[in-house]
Design a protein around this motif. Structure first.
Motif, PDB file in Angstrom:
ATOM      1  N   THR A 146      49.001  48.503  43.279  1.00  0.00           N
ATOM      2  CA  THR A 146      49.861  49.796  42.990  1.00  0.00           C
ATOM      3  C   THR A 146      50.962  49.540  41.882  1.00  0.00           C
ATOM      4  O   THR A 146      52.048  50.163  41.277  1.00  0.00           O
ATOM      5  N   ARG A 147      51.081  48.243  41.047  1.00  0.00           N
ATOM      6  CA  ARG A 147      51.711  48.054  39.491  1.00  0.00           C
ATOM      7  C   ARG A 147      50.600  46.845  38.870  1.00  0.00           C
ATOM      8  O   ARG A 147      50.961  45.707  38.634  1.00  0.00           O
ATOM      9  N   PRO A 148      50.223  48.100  38.346  1.00  0.00           N
ATOM     10  CA  PRO A 148      48.759  46.975  37.062  1.00  0.00           C
ATOM     11  C   PRO A 148      49.666  46.054  36.416  1.00  0.00           C
ATOM     12  O   PRO A 148      49.451  45.091  35.782  1.00  0.00           O
ATOM     13  N   GLY A 167      47.306  53.709  44.036  1.00  0.00           N
ATOM     14  CA  GLY A 167      46.553  52.711  42.470  1.00  0.00           C
ATOM     15  C   GLY A 167      45.681  53.205  42.332  1.00  0.00           C
ATOM     16  O   GLY A 167      44.130  54.090  43.622  1.00  0.00           O
ATOM     17  N   ARG A 168      44.989  52.731  41.125  1.00  0.00           N
ATOM     18  CA  ARG A 168      44.103  53.327  40.693  1.00  0.00           C
ATOM     19  C   ARG A 168      43.039  51.837  40.575  1.00  0.00           C
ATOM     20  O   ARG A 168      43.507  50.700  39.552  1.00  0.00           O
ATOM     21  N   ALA A 169      41.545  52.593  40.903  1.00  0.00           N
ATOM     22  CA  ALA A 169      40.643  51.091  40.507  1.00  0.00           C
ATOM     23  C   ALA A 169      41.097  50.823  39.493  1.00  0.00           C
ATOM     24  O   ALA A 169      40.107  49.468  38.968  1.00  0.00           O
ATOM     25  N   GLY A 170      40.281  51.691  38.180  1.00  0.00           N
ATOM     26  CA  GLY A 170      39.835  51.387  37.119  1.00  0.00           C
ATOM     27  C   GLY A 170      40.980  50.507  35.877  1.00  0.00           C
ATOM     28  O   GLY A 170      41.130  49.569  35.487  1.00  0.00           O
ATOM     29  N   LYS A 176      41.303  47.026  35.210  1.00  0.00           N
ATOM     30  CA  LYS A 176      41.775  46.032  33.414  1.00  0.00           C
ATOM     31  C   LYS A 176      42.819  45.297  33.565  1.00  0.00           C
ATOM     32  O   LYS A 176      43.300  44.582  32.386  1.00  0.00           O
ATOM     33  N   ALA A 177      43.713  45.376  34.167  1.00  0.00           N
ATOM     34  CA  ALA A 177      45.178  44.649  34.164  1.00  0.00           C
ATOM     35  C   ALA A 177      44.724  43.230  34.686  1.00  0.00           C
ATOM     36  O   ALA A 177      45.482  42.498  34.442  1.00  0.00           O
ATOM     37  N   GLY A 178      43.338  43.133  35.029  1.00  0.00           N
ATOM     38  CA  GLY A 178      42.932  41.721  35.725  1.00  0.00           C
ATOM     39  C   GLY A 178      42.669  41.145  36.742  1.00  0.00           C
ATOM     40  O   GLY A 178      42.388  40.134  37.335  1.00  0.00           O
TER      41      GLY A 178
END
Ligand code: NUP
Length: 215
Positions: free
Chosen positions: A148-150, A176-179, A183-185
């Motif tokens: 929820t907090r990339p 939250g979004r999967a992609g 990407k954030a790690g």
């Protein structure tokens, strides 16, 4: 479809009923890296559901018990759960290195360093740095961080030793979004309601799996 070692999707199987759990796990297994069981399923169906899920899916099972007790009690619980066939146990880090260490002596462990819900900002987020230090010292299999907090996932990735995996719940139902989080790690995304409560769990798992490809 890739081999299970390339997959990044973990099913959070938070239903009570054994039959339903086995049915959903079986029809989504092709798209999963692992199945996560939590208290609702263990309370509803008993610890033997872990063994059955392993037999039906052939996948690793993560027991999300969020253990948070003294070392002896953590050890008593973890021992039975690993014996039942769990491959990983999730433990809270805040009770301290001895409590987490008691679980790690028995099997692969995942430490919570930050949770995904809004209330996590009250008490957990202020000590996330300390929990990351604990993880870097103990070197568990992985840590839990919020999908929820990339931006927090990027931060945690930047502070965490490279070999430690990041598993992120909060994709879908919690916003939250999967992609974005991959990407954030994040190494893995954990998804419950968006799969098991959907009209077609197999199709929902397939769509999420597709989203994780090539990120
Ligand atoms: O911080 C956390 N947030 C979270 O949602 C740590 C967890 N272990 N979980 C678990 O992930 C939660 O208990 C549930 O089993 C799953 C998310 O489910 P859903 O929101 O995708 O339905």
């Amino acid at each position: 479809m890739s081999g299970s070692e390339d997959r990044k999707l973990i099913l959070a199987l938070d239903v009570y009923e054994r039959e339903r759990a086995l049915e959903i796990a079986e029809c989504t297994a092709d798209y999963l890296w692992a199945v996560k069981v939590n208290w609702p399923l263990i309370i509803g169906s008993g610890l033997s559901i872990i063994t059955e899920l392993k037999q039906v899916t052939g996948l690793p099972i993560i027991a999300d018990l969020k253990l948070a007790d003294i070392p002896n009690t953590n050890r008593l619980i973890a021992s039975k759960v690993f014996d039942a066939g769990a491959d990983y146990i999730i433990a809270h880090g805040f009770p301290g290195s001895d409590s987490v260490g008691a679980v790690m002596e028995l099997g692969k462990t995942i430490i919570v360093v930050e949770m995904s819900h809004p209330g996590a900002k009250e008490f957990i987020q202020p000590v996330t740095d300390k929990l990351i230090e604990l993880a870097n010292e103990l070197e568990p299999f992985g840590v839990i961080a919020p999908a929820t907090r990339p931006e927090r996932v990027s931060y945690i990735r930047s502070k965490l030793k490279p070999g430690i995996k990041i598993l992120t719940p909060g994709v879908g139902a919690q916003g939250g979004r999967a992609g974005e989080v991959l990407k954030a790690g994040a190494d893995y995304i954990i998804v419950g309601r968006s799969i098991y409560a959907s009209e077609n769990p197999r199709e929902s798992a397939r769509m999420l799996y597709e989203e994780t490809l090539g990120v």
